[in-house]
Design a protein around this motif. Structure first.
Motif, PDB file in Angstrom:
ATOM      1  N   GLU A   1       7.398 -19.107  19.365  1.00  0.00           N
ATOM      2  CA  GLU A   1       6.028 -19.534  19.639  1.00  0.00           C
ATOM      3  C   GLU A   1       5.694 -20.835  18.908  1.00  0.00           C
ATOM      4  N   LYS A   2       5.022 -21.763  19.595  1.00  0.00           N
ATOM      5  CA  LYS A   2       4.652 -23.053  19.010  1.00  0.00           C
ATOM      6  C   LYS A   2       3.138 -23.204  18.820  1.00  0.00           C
ATOM      7  N   ASN A   3       2.347 -22.370  19.494  1.00  0.00           N
ATOM      8  CA  ASN A   3       0.897 -22.439  19.369  1.00  0.00           C
ATOM      9  C   ASN A   3       0.459 -21.743  18.083  1.00  0.00           C
ATOM     10  N   ILE A   4      -0.286 -22.435  17.230  1.00  0.00           N
ATOM     11  CA  ILE A   4      -0.620 -21.895  15.914  1.00  0.00           C
ATOM     12  C   ILE A   4      -1.493 -20.639  15.985  1.00  0.00           C
ATOM     13  N   ASP A   5      -2.402 -20.558  16.937  1.00  0.00           N
ATOM     14  CA  ASP A   5      -3.244 -19.362  17.065  1.00  0.00           C
ATOM     15  C   ASP A   5      -2.406 -18.141  17.439  1.00  0.00           C
ATOM     16  N   LYS A   6      -1.436 -18.343  18.343  1.00  0.00           N
ATOM     17  CA  LYS A   6      -0.558 -17.235  18.730  1.00  0.00           C
ATOM     18  C   LYS A   6       0.410 -16.897  17.598  1.00  0.00           C
ATOM     19  N   GLN A   7       0.823 -17.920  16.830  1.00  0.00           N
ATOM     20  CA  GLN A   7       1.666 -17.669  15.660  1.00  0.00           C
ATOM     21  C   GLN A   7       0.928 -16.784  14.661  1.00  0.00           C
ATOM     22  N   ARG A   8      -0.345 -17.062  14.472  1.00  0.00           N
ATOM     23  CA  ARG A   8      -1.146 -16.260  13.552  1.00  0.00           C
ATOM     24  C   ARG A   8      -1.267 -14.815  14.034  1.00  0.00           C
ATOM     25  N   ALA A   9      -1.350 -14.634  15.342  1.00  0.00           N
ATOM     26  CA  ALA A   9      -1.422 -13.282  15.904  1.00  0.00           C
ATOM     27  C   ALA A   9      -0.119 -12.529  15.635  1.00  0.00           C
ATOM     28  N   PHE A  10       1.025 -13.212  15.763  1.00  0.00           N
ATOM     29  CA  PHE A  10       2.310 -12.572  15.466  1.00  0.00           C
ATOM     30  C   PHE A  10       2.445 -12.306  13.967  1.00  0.00           C
ATOM     31  N   PHE A  11       1.908 -13.217  13.146  1.00  0.00           N
ATOM     32  CA  PHE A  11       1.929 -12.998  11.702  1.00  0.00           C
ATOM     33  C   PHE A  11       1.154 -11.728  11.351  1.00  0.00           C
ATOM     34  N   ALA A  12       0.030 -11.503  12.058  1.00  0.00           N
ATOM     35  CA  ALA A  12      -0.754 -10.286  11.828  1.00  0.00           C
ATOM     36  C   ALA A  12       0.070  -9.035  12.152  1.00  0.00           C
ATOM     37  N   LYS A  13       0.941  -9.151  13.171  1.00  0.00           N
ATOM     38  CA  LYS A  13       1.778  -8.004  13.555  1.00  0.00           C
ATOM     39  C   LYS A  13       2.770  -7.631  12.454  1.00  0.00           C
ATOM     40  N   LEU A  14       3.110  -8.602  11.609  1.00  0.00           N
ATOM     41  CA  LEU A  14       4.047  -8.334  10.520  1.00  0.00           C
ATOM     42  C   LEU A  14       3.444  -7.427   9.448  1.00  0.00           C
ATOM     43  N   SER A  15       2.113  -7.347   9.429  1.00  0.00           N
ATOM     44  CA  SER A  15       1.429  -6.614   8.361  1.00  0.00           C
ATOM     45  C   SER A  15       1.864  -5.158   8.254  1.00  0.00           C
ATOM     46  N   SER A  16       1.952  -4.482   9.393  1.00  0.00           N
ATOM     47  CA  SER A  16       2.282  -3.056   9.368  1.00  0.00           C
ATOM     48  C   SER A  16       3.658  -2.782   8.768  1.00  0.00           C
ATOM     49  N   PRO A  17       4.753  -3.380   9.284  1.00  0.00           N
ATOM     50  CA  PRO A  17       6.060  -3.118   8.672  1.00  0.00           C
ATOM     51  C   PRO A  17       6.172  -3.654   7.245  1.00  0.00           C
ATOM     52  N   MET A  18       5.550  -4.804   6.945  1.00  0.00           N
ATOM     53  CA  MET A  18       5.606  -5.335   5.586  1.00  0.00           C
ATOM     54  C   MET A  18       4.826  -4.452   4.620  1.00  0.00           C
ATOM     55  N   TYR A  19       3.735  -3.873   5.088  1.00  0.00           N
ATOM     56  CA  TYR A  19       2.951  -2.949   4.270  1.00  0.00           C
ATOM     57  C   TYR A  19       3.769  -1.698   3.951  1.00  0.00           C
ATOM     58  N   LYS A  20       4.451  -1.153   4.968  1.00  0.00           N
ATOM     59  CA  LYS A  20       5.302   0.022   4.748  1.00  0.00           C
ATOM     60  C   LYS A  20       6.397  -0.291   3.737  1.00  0.00           C
ATOM     61  N   LEU A  21       6.955  -1.490   3.855  1.00  0.00           N
ATOM     62  CA  LEU A  21       8.014  -1.919   2.945  1.00  0.00           C
ATOM     63  C   LEU A  21       7.469  -2.070   1.528  1.00  0.00           C
ATOM     64  N   ALA A  22       6.272  -2.635   1.406  1.00  0.00           N
ATOM     65  CA  ALA A  22       5.662  -2.852   0.092  1.00  0.00           C
ATOM     66  C   ALA A  22       5.357  -1.530  -0.613  1.00  0.00           C
ATOM     67  N   GLN A  23       5.073  -0.488   0.162  1.00  0.00           N
ATOM     68  CA  GLN A  23       4.770   0.818  -0.428  1.00  0.00           C
ATOM     69  C   GLN A  23       5.986   1.430  -1.129  1.00  0.00           C
ATOM     70  N   LYS A  24       7.174   1.092  -0.681  1.00  0.00           N
ATOM     71  CA  LYS A  24       8.399   1.698  -1.218  1.00  0.00           C
ATOM     72  C   LYS A  24       9.214   0.756  -2.100  1.00  0.00           C
ATOM     73  N   ALA A  25       9.094  -0.553  -1.857  1.00  0.00           N
ATOM     74  CA  ALA A  25       9.906  -1.515  -2.597  1.00  0.00           C
ATOM     75  C   ALA A  25       9.399  -1.661  -4.029  1.00  0.00           C
ATOM     76  N   ASN A  26      10.315  -1.594  -4.965  1.00  0.00           N
ATOM     77  CA  ASN A  26       9.959  -1.751  -6.376  1.00  0.00           C
ATOM     78  C   ASN A  26      10.113  -3.222  -6.743  1.00  0.00           C
ATOM     79  N   LEU A  27       9.057  -3.989  -6.510  1.00  0.00           N
ATOM     80  CA  LEU A  27       9.134  -5.441  -6.673  1.00  0.00           C
ATOM     81  C   LEU A  27       8.785  -5.912  -8.080  1.00  0.00           C
ATOM     82  N   GLY A  28       8.110  -5.067  -8.839  1.00  0.00           N
ATOM     83  CA  GLY A  28       7.786  -5.431 -10.211  1.00  0.00           C
ATOM     84  C   GLY A  28       6.495  -6.221 -10.352  1.00  0.00           C
TER      85      GLY A  28
END
Length: 274
Positions: free
Chosen positions: A203-230
């Motif tokens: 995707e090259k359109n910044i508004d649509k890129q932001r929408a895809f970035f929002a989609k990352l929230s769910s899996p990244m949130y699940k990962l953050a709950q378990k990852a011991n990042l310190g």
């Protein structure tokens, strides 16, 4: 034993004759799967047009994998097979993926393989090895936060650069260096992260890129709950973007990646992960 060898060799020759790729490499691996549909499911998981082809023999439980080594590798293909629910020589399928298989496809899982896999990841590591495990996921989060910052600044060239970096960080994760808990959650979120990162790359359109970035929230949130990042991570929400969208931040202050300077402080923290 001779009959088995001729069967594998015969399948190998027939397979390699029909699968031709640039920079071609062919390997064979054990994959657990013995139902009628196992061949179709395993091959569908690993096949990519002009990139990889899998030929699975249910009678021997051997998968012959041919691929363009400039674009992928056997581990990436076997990871997709595991995500489809099939244990193999490199990866154990997530329990959730295995449970979704039809009953007749739920093969007998190799307890010894499972034990070895868990023992390898739960054994006492040196401080250097523990650091390597943590860094595997830390690099993914670092790339995510850099991408978030680029959206906050609305810097399109930097956004493009960080999208590529985030995509590479996902591919760079070495499963063998993850702890058992991290391995389990990574296998659960990997497909969503990979799919969305590919959409971002295309995707090259910044508004649509932001929408895809929002989609990352769910899996990244699940990962953050378990990852011991310190360090502490703040799960934040913008109520206005696409009816409400979330993101992760290392900063407790709100710096909205969906609107940038237009509405920089729009939103709030909904959860703090420590």
């Amino acid at each position: 034993m001779k009959k088995y060898s001729f069967l594998v060799i015969g399948s190998f020759l027939a397979f390699t004759a029909n699968a031709q790729f640039k920079n071609q490499e062919t390997k064979q691996f054990q994959v657990k799967g013995n139902c009628v549909n196992a061949k179709e499911l395993i091959e569908k998981a690993g096949n990519q047009p002009r990139i990889s082809k899998v030929d699975f023999d249910a009678s021997t439980q051997i998968a012959l994998i041919t691929y363009n080594k400039a674009k992928t590798n056997s581990n990436e293909i076997l990871k997709k097979v595991a995500l489809a629910g099939f244990d193999n020589a490199e990866y154990m399928a997530p329990d959730e993926a295995y449970a979704k298989l039809e009953k007749d496809c739920q093969y007998s899982r190799d307890k010894k393989m499972t034990m070895n896999h868990k023992e390898m990841n739960n054994s006492n590591h040196t401080s250097n090895e523990s650091s390597q495990q943590q860094n595997q996921l830390s690099l993914v989060f670092d790339a995510y936060f850099s991408l978030k910052d680029a959206f906050v600044k609305t810097n399109e060239s930097e956004i493009s650069k960080q999208i590529t970096a985030f995509s590479k960080s996902i591919s760079a994760v070495e499963m063998g260096k993850l702890s058992h808990e991290s391995h389990t959650i990574w296998m659960e979120v990997f497909k969503d992260l990979e799919t969305t990162s590919k959409q971002l790359v295309q995707e090259k359109n910044i508004d649509k890129q932001r929408a895809f970035f929002a989609k990352l929230s769910s899996p990244m949130y699940k990962l953050a709950q378990k990852a011991n990042l310190g360090y502490t991570i703040y799960y934040q929400n913008c109520p206005m973007f696409n009816g409400g969208s979330n993101w992760l931040s290392k900063d407790s202050d709100i710096k909205n990646p969906f609107y940038g300077n237009i509405m920089l402080t729009c939103g709030g923290t909904i959860e703090t992960l420590k």
